[in-house]
Design a protein around this motif. Structure first.
Motif, PDB file in Angstrom:
ATOM      1  N   ASN A  57      43.860  43.684  32.376  1.00  0.00           N
ATOM      2  CA  ASN A  57      43.471  42.303  32.691  1.00  0.00           C
ATOM      3  C   ASN A  57      42.141  42.206  33.429  1.00  0.00           C
ATOM      4  N   CYS A  58      41.256  43.161  33.205  1.00  0.00           N
ATOM      5  CA  CYS A  58      39.983  43.167  33.934  1.00  0.00           C
ATOM      6  C   CYS A  58      39.251  41.836  33.721  1.00  0.00           C
ATOM      7  N   ASN A  59      39.328  41.297  32.479  1.00  0.00           N
ATOM      8  CA  ASN A  59      38.621  40.040  32.178  1.00  0.00           C
ATOM      9  C   ASN A  59      39.181  38.871  32.989  1.00  0.00           C
ATOM     10  N   VAL A  60      40.494  38.882  33.238  1.00  0.00           N
ATOM     11  CA  VAL A  60      41.116  37.741  33.913  1.00  0.00           C
ATOM     12  C   VAL A  60      40.562  37.576  35.328  1.00  0.00           C
ATOM     13  N   CYS A  61      40.498  38.669  36.070  1.00  0.00           N
ATOM     14  CA  CYS A  61      40.028  38.570  37.457  1.00  0.00           C
ATOM     15  C   CYS A  61      38.507  38.614  37.573  1.00  0.00           C
ATOM     16  N   HIS A  62      37.844  39.293  36.651  1.00  0.00           N
ATOM     17  CA  HIS A  62      36.402  39.487  36.804  1.00  0.00           C
ATOM     18  C   HIS A  62      35.575  38.442  36.057  1.00  0.00           C
ATOM     19  N   THR A  63      36.181  37.294  35.752  1.00  0.00           N
ATOM     20  CA  THR A  63      35.452  36.214  35.092  1.00  0.00           C
ATOM     21  C   THR A  63      35.682  34.925  35.876  1.00  0.00           C
ATOM     22  N   LEU A 119      37.450  49.187  49.375  1.00  0.00           N
ATOM     23  CA  LEU A 119      37.616  47.923  48.652  1.00  0.00           C
ATOM     24  C   LEU A 119      38.940  47.258  49.042  1.00  0.00           C
ATOM     25  N   TYR A 120      38.950  45.937  48.951  1.00  0.00           N
ATOM     26  CA  TYR A 120      40.175  45.180  49.253  1.00  0.00           C
ATOM     27  C   TYR A 120      41.192  45.360  48.132  1.00  0.00           C
ATOM     28  N   PRO A 121      42.452  45.459  48.518  1.00  0.00           N
ATOM     29  CA  PRO A 121      43.482  45.673  47.474  1.00  0.00           C
ATOM     30  C   PRO A 121      43.751  44.440  46.605  1.00  0.00           C
ATOM     31  N   ALA A 122      42.948  43.357  46.779  1.00  0.00           N
ATOM     32  CA  ALA A 122      42.997  42.272  45.789  1.00  0.00           C
ATOM     33  C   ALA A 122      42.585  42.857  44.437  1.00  0.00           C
ATOM     34  N   PHE A 123      41.777  43.892  44.476  1.00  0.00           N
ATOM     35  CA  PHE A 123      41.503  44.765  43.320  1.00  0.00           C
ATOM     36  C   PHE A 123      42.711  45.710  43.272  1.00  0.00           C
ATOM     37  N   PRO A 124      43.555  45.609  42.250  1.00  0.00           N
ATOM     38  CA  PRO A 124      44.863  46.301  42.340  1.00  0.00           C
ATOM     39  C   PRO A 124      44.768  47.819  42.159  1.00  0.00           C
ATOM     40  N   GLN A 164      35.770  43.483  58.184  1.00  0.00           N
ATOM     41  CA  GLN A 164      35.249  44.843  58.362  1.00  0.00           C
ATOM     42  C   GLN A 164      35.977  45.783  57.403  1.00  0.00           C
ATOM     43  N   ARG A 165      35.277  46.340  56.450  1.00  0.00           N
ATOM     44  CA  ARG A 165      35.941  47.150  55.424  1.00  0.00           C
ATOM     45  C   ARG A 165      36.589  48.414  56.003  1.00  0.00           C
ATOM     46  N   MET A 166      36.119  48.826  57.175  1.00  0.00           N
ATOM     47  CA  MET A 166      36.694  49.986  57.850  1.00  0.00           C
ATOM     48  C   MET A 166      38.200  49.786  58.090  1.00  0.00           C
TER      49      MET A 166
END
Ligand code: HEC
Ligand code: HEC
Ligand code: HEC
Length: 467
Positions: A57-63, A119-124, A164-166
């Motif tokens: 589903n890369c297109n779903v989130c990255h569009t 990276l934030y886990p919103a990116f699964p 803070q990504r840390m």
């Protein structure tokens, strides 16, 4: 969510105080490369990558809405703030054009970008970490051969210290288990293929499993049901609320075509999932179905009896007749609000849902609908408010929305009627606040891929998602 935020701060500060944490949290940058030539990639590998991107589903989130495919910028609301998806086209400045294959594989496996930021886990990536290196190479080949699009990613809207990504290193320490999928040798090849896709790229658990206060998928409640964009993602384990239990065949058709005669159409965030899966050979959907059916297990004798009774009843229940668990029908004993709902149903709904027209263009008998038995009324509310749009290539909506003709009180009455008539579950807890919230949100009800032969695009990247 204030408690969740507080807990995160405590954990972040606590971990921050530990000696060596910074060293642990630090990830090295991987050198930028000159964007590779498109011709550097084997077309067969690129095609394989296209199929894998569809599963992911890369297109779903990255569009972004109205934006170019894979150019990012979609706002993902989380309980902690808004996170924007990034540009994953090969644009050298704003996309991943300068990422080497190694950097890409690391981002999928570890959730770290090329420069070494967490990276934030919103990116699964808690699911994508299961993907094999070979499949990641195919995904990389596919993405690097797309059209580069110049598009800056908007800055995330997160409070300190979550900006803070840390902090994410602490989150990973607690909740992230890195590593490619390990086949279960006791299971068939098909089952393992399905588990690999569902647990990895398909990230089914990102929606179908509940999350804890830190936004992490709960490993102790695998597929026990979750939430996504104002929709309930029903349990896919033994707690599945589906009144007609799923099996491998019905799951295969649903995942591959977006609908199934006894279970209805896939709606909301599930619609683009099935649209993407419709682009793949049916064997991939069947593999996932084999795995999911085994997670659900055999239905209990009680569920089987209920399903047999529902299937044996030739027509749907005339308005006002309640369903009992054994399938016997008794005289109506409807409370006043459900009686008002019955009158609305008779006028607004019955002509389609009791007409016996075949799906997907006819309405499902509602006593067969998971939506009537689910733990929350979120999905039927969304469907009633916004209707179901026409599938691609068709003109009229398959179900009209009633946001303009029914007020909140009428929808609450209707829900009381639906629940008491078409399911044997106890009434939903006061749905009024949810109706108001979902009306305000006006969520997408997208329906896709109703006919896998014609409606599903052959290549998801060619198709401008409206999503
Ligand atoms: C559920 C939504 C979602 C899905 C599905 C998704 N992504 Fe993402 N992805 C994101 C978000 C959000 C970010 C940004 C995370 C951040 O800023 O920390 C991201 C970041 C990335 C990054 C890092 C890019 C950078 O510039 O830092 C890569 C690479 C990536 N995604 C690739 C993919 C691929 C490949 C797929 C499909 C297999 C995919 N994503 C599917 C939401 C998603
Ligand atoms: C982005 C969130 C999301 C993802 C990812 C997702 N689902 Fe769903 N799924 C949903 C929602 C929401 C529903 C309810 C849709 C509806 O009411 O029509 C649903 C419905 C379903 C149903 C129907 C359940 C029922 O009893 O009616 C099945 C089966 C299913 N999903 C399987 C899967 C599988 C397998 C995957 C992984 C390949 C997956 N889903 C990935 C959100 C998601
Ligand atoms: C013009 C015909 C039409 C009317 C009127 C209509 N529906 Fe539908 N409805 C459909 C179709 C077609 C679907 C998609 C097939 C399916 O899943 O049932 C659908 C789907 C649904 C679903 C999802 C069922 C499932 O689990 O798949 C629910 C719930 C629903 N309708 C409720 C209602 C209610 C309540 C009303 C009255 C306020 C209503 N509908 C009026 C045609 C209609």
């Amino acid at each position: 969510m204030r408690i969740a935020r507080f807990l995160i701060i405590v954990v972040a500060l606590g971990l921050g105080g530990l000696g060596g944490f910074v060293a642990y949290a630090w990830e090295h940058a991987i050198d930028p490369i000159d964007p590779p030539q498109r011709t550097a990639f084997d077309p067969a590998l690129v095609k394989h990558g296209a199929d894998l991107a569809a599963v992911g589903n890369c297109n779903v989130c990255h569009t972004a809405p109205g934006g170019k495919v894979f150019a990012g910028g979609l706002a993902l609301p989380t309980p902690f703030g808004t996170i924007y998806s990034t540009n994953i086209t090969p644009d050298p400045e704003t996309g991943i054009g300068r990422w080497s294959e190694e950097a890409f594989i690391r981002s999928m496996r570890e959730g770290v970008d090329r420069e070494g930021n967490h990276l934030y886990p919103a990116f699964p990536y808690d699911h994508f970490t299961r993907v094999t290196d070979d499949d990641n190479r195919a995904l990389y080949a596919y993405l690097m051969t797309r059209e580069p699009v110049r598009a800056e990613t908007p800055a995330n809207e997160l409070p300190f210290p979550l900006d803070q990504r840390m902090v994410l290193a602490g989150w990973k320490l607690l909740f992230f288990r890195e590593g490619a999928y390990q086949p279960d040798t006791a299971q068939s090849q098909t089952w393992n293929r399905g588990a690999y896709l569902a647990e990895g790229l398909g990230h089914c658990g990102a929606c179908h499993s509940p999350r804890n206060a830190f936004g992490a998928v709960r490993t102790d409640a695998h597929y026990a049901g979750g939430e996504s964009e104002g929709w309930t993602a029903y349990a896919l384990n033994a707690d599945s609320p589906a009144p007609i239990p799923w099996d491998v065949d019905s799951l295969t058709q649903y995942l591959h075509t977006g609908w199934e005669p006894r279970h209805g159409v896939a709606r909301g965030p599930m619609a683009p999932v099935t649209q993407n899966l419709g682009a793949l050979p049916e064997t991939e959907a069947r593999a996932m179905a084999t795995y999911v059916a085994s997670v659900m297990g055999e239905p209990t004798p009680e569920k089987k009896r209920r399903a047999d009774a529902l299937l044996a009843a030739e027509t749907t229940h005339p308005p006002g007749v309640q369903v009992q668990s054994a399938g016997s029908q008794t005289a109506p004993v409807l409370p006043a609000n459900a009686q008002r709902g019955a009158a609305i149903y008779a006028v607004a709904c019955s002509s389609c849902h009791d007409a016996g027209r075949p799906l997907p263009y006819g309405g499902l008998r509602l006593d067969h609908s998971t939506a009537m038995y689910g733990p929350t009324p979120a999905n039927p509310i969304n469907v009633i408010l916004n209707g179901l749009p026409a599938p691609e290539g068709e003109r009229g909506p398959i179900m009209p929305g009633f946001a303009g003709s029914l007020d909140d009180g009428q929808i609450v009455d209707l829900l009381a009627y639906l629940r008491s008539t078409f399911s044997d579950e106890p009434p939903w807890e006061d749905p009024a606040p949810l109706v108001a919230r979902l009306r305000e949100a006006g969520v997408e009800a997208g329906v896709y891929a109703l006919d896998s032969g014609s409606a599903a695009p052959a290549n998801p990247s060619k198709q401008e998602t409206t999503w």
